[in-house]
Design an enzyme around this catalytic site. Structure first.
Site, PDB file in Angstrom:
ATOM      1  N   GLY A  18      49.959  29.411  52.033  1.00 16.31           N
ATOM      2  CA  GLY A  18      48.895  30.410  51.950  1.00 16.31           C
ATOM      3  C   GLY A  18      49.532  31.587  51.693  1.00 16.31           C
ATOM      4  O   GLY A  18      50.743  31.842  51.085  1.00 16.31           O
TER       5      GLY A  18
ATOM      6  N   ASN B 175      43.197  26.126  52.273  1.00 11.38           N
ATOM      7  CA  ASN B 175      42.946  27.244  51.642  1.00 11.38           C
ATOM      8  C   ASN B 175      44.289  27.476  50.623  1.00 11.38           C
ATOM      9  O   ASN B 175      44.643  28.626  50.504  1.00 11.38           O
ATOM     10  CB  ASN B 175      42.750  28.572  52.368  1.00 11.38           C
TER      11      ASN B 175
ATOM     12  N   ASP C 269      47.254  18.908  59.307  1.00 13.96           N
ATOM     13  CA  ASP C 269      46.217  19.950  60.261  1.00 13.96           C
ATOM     14  C   ASP C 269      46.736  20.186  61.579  1.00 13.96           C
ATOM     15  O   ASP C 269      47.124  19.248  62.381  1.00 13.96           O
ATOM     16  CB  ASP C 269      44.854  19.092  60.381  1.00 13.96           C
TER      17      ASP C 269
ATOM     18  N   SER D 229      46.075  40.729  63.926  1.00 16.14           N
ATOM     19  CA  SER D 229      45.282  41.620  62.836  1.00 16.14           C
ATOM     20  C   SER D 229      44.988  42.908  63.549  1.00 16.14           C
ATOM     21  O   SER D 229      44.626  42.770  64.446  1.00 16.14           O
ATOM     22  CB  SER D 229      44.129  40.897  62.273  1.00 16.14           C
TER      23      SER D 229
ATOM     24  N   TYR E  81      35.916  36.156  63.826  1.00 14.65           N
ATOM     25  CA  TYR E  81      37.232  36.086  63.489  1.00 14.65           C
ATOM     26  C   TYR E  81      38.069  37.045  64.306  1.00 14.65           C
ATOM     27  O   TYR E  81      39.276  36.758  64.662  1.00 14.65           O
ATOM     28  CB  TYR E  81      37.394  36.406  61.992  1.00 14.65           C
TER      29      TYR E  81
ATOM     30  N   LYS F   8      41.464  36.612  67.136  1.00 17.96           N
ATOM     31  CA  LYS F   8      42.719  37.226  67.445  1.00 17.96           C
ATOM     32  C   LYS F   8      42.729  37.874  68.806  1.00 17.96           C
ATOM     33  O   LYS F   8      44.062  37.743  69.278  1.00 17.96           O
ATOM     34  CB  LYS F   8      42.822  38.408  66.271  1.00 17.96           C
TER      35      LYS F   8
ATOM     36  N   ARG G 204      28.999  47.678  54.305  1.00 22.40           N
ATOM     37  CA  ARG G 204      29.016  46.280  54.625  1.00 22.40           C
ATOM     38  C   ARG G 204      28.834  46.242  56.072  1.00 22.40           C
ATOM     39  O   ARG G 204      29.683  46.829  56.636  1.00 22.40           O
ATOM     40  CB  ARG G 204      30.354  45.870  54.017  1.00 22.40           C
TER      41      ARG G 204
END
Ligand code: NAD
Ligand code: UD1
Length: 344
Positions: A13, A38, A61, A125, A150, A154, A295
């Site tokens: 990635g 991805n 996976d 993150s 998401y 984390k 957004r």
């Protein structure tokens, strides 16, 4: 000189591929586990071109425990990147995110315990902080409620690691809270390659510049910031990658049963308009853009307090925003003109 064998999940990635290059450069032997959800195998060949070594690759996976049984022995540490990362997709398909991001983490922790692998680096993150009241955010800043599934994965991931360490003697974990990784390798051979329409700012800018998108939408012009647009802490992906070498080395020297958390950012906040300005400067182009509404889920401003990463990890980013926009543009052009064309 070989320094040890590191299993890198998600190693083909965006951040993983740059980190693999840095690990090889630092003398580590690297094993990559990636299901190509991805990424694609072409990245492996381009890593070889840059690093001069073809890393061992397993297309698996990591949510599949049985596939992990085929991983090689004598692994000294794991850097766990494999996860889904689109904030907006996670709102639409929350279970897809909870399943992939949490099952993969559970499996990798169990894998380490079974194999007696003591060193683990986790990709977290800055989203765990939400909109922090205190800026810059330090590692001690409290978590605000997650703004997306998401982000929640984390937060849960970090909590899961802390609980696991209490029950599993001998392990050491470093959790790295990335701010906004951007830019690409200086060769233009690897970089960020979103599938479909990009969510993130930098690939949207470069795809607009190359003619794939009409114009950039700037989300929000009424924030309480220097020019009304939202502020983020952009860190060059090559700097971020080198921080992983420091993190795995640091992890190996840590006391057992400990988790250390580091912010990885540049320590500087830039507005969306400042990023556009930098891109226009380094590319010599003029990106068309329009101001639109905010957004959903975006925080107004966030940037890192980098004191701990600097003092404890010895990590200081070497590149500035102009290096980010320059290399992102180099990568976009090389990808479209050479790599994609060759593959089509
Ligand atoms: P990426 O999508 O480019 O890389 C993730 C890689 O993991 C891909 O190659 C994908 O094929 C692989 N993968 C996903 N699920 C897998 C699974 N179950 N088994 C095996 N492979 C799997 O993402 P990235 O930007 O390199 O992000 C890496 C990590 O950093 C992620 O955990 C992400 O959440 C975290 N992160 C990224 C950012 C960012 O802005 N890019 C910011 C903060 C944190
Ligand atoms: C988000 C997540 C982060 C995650 C990262 C990777 C939050 C708060 N942050 O970062 O945790 O790891 O994505 O996917 O959830 N922008 C535009 N136009 C665009 C795209 C972006 O104006 O077309 C603006 C955004 O409003 C934002 C800035 O650019 O202010 C950066 O956006 P983006 O690159 O998507 O990153 P984040 O939202 O900060």
């Amino acid at each position: 000189m070989a320094k040890g064998k590191i299993l890198v999940t998600g190693g083909l990635g965006y951040i993983g591929s740059h980190t693999v290059v840095e690990l090889i450069g630092a003398g580590f032997s690297v094993v990559i586990a990636d299901n190509l959800s991805n990424s694609d195998e072409g990245v492996l060949r381009r890593i070889e071109t840059i690093a001069g070594v073809l890393p061992e690759f397993h297309q698996i996976d990591v949510c599949d425990v049985s596939a992990l049984k085929n991983m090689p022995s004598n692994i000294d540490g794991v850097i766990h990147f494999a996860a889904y990362k689109s904030v907006s997709e996670s709102v639409e398909f929350p279970l897809k995110y909870y399943r992939n991001n949490l099952v993969s983490l559970m499996n990798m922790l169990e894998f380490c315990a079974e194999r007696n692998i003591k060193n683990f680096v986790f990709s977290s993150s800055c989203t765990v902080y939400g909109q922090s009241e205190q800026l810059p955010v330090t590692e001690e800043s409290p978590f605000m409620p997650a703004w997306s599934p998401y982000g929640h994965t984390k937060q849960i991931g970090e909590a899961m690691i802390a609980d696991f360490l209490k029950s599993t003697p001998g392990m050491r974990v470093v959790s790295l809270r990335y701010f906004n990784p951007a830019g690409a390798h200086e060769t233009g051979l690897i970089g960020e390659l979103p599938r479909g329409v990009p969510n993130n700012l930098m690939p949207y800018i470069t795809q607009t510049a190359i003619g794939l998108r009409d114009k950039l939408k700037v989300y929000g012009s009424d924030y309480d910031t220097i020019d009304g647009t939202a502020v983020r802490d952009y860190i060059h992906v090559a700097d971020l990658a080198s921080a992983h070498v420091k993190a795995i080395n640091f992890c190996c020297g840590m006391p057992e049963n400990k988790v250390e958390v580091f912010n990885l950012g540049s320590g500087n906040g830039f507005s969306v308009l400042e990023v556009i300005e930098s891109f226009n400067f380094t590319s010599g182009l003029k990106i068309p853009y329009e101001m639109v509404g905010r957004r959903a889920g975006d925080v107004e401003k966030i940037w890192a307090d980098t004191t701990k990463a600097e003092k404890v990890l010895g990590f200081v980013p070497q590149r500035i925003l102009d290096d980010i926009t320059l290399t992102a543009w180099k990568w976009e052009q090389n990808y479209r003109q050479n790599i994609e064309r060759k593959n089509s």
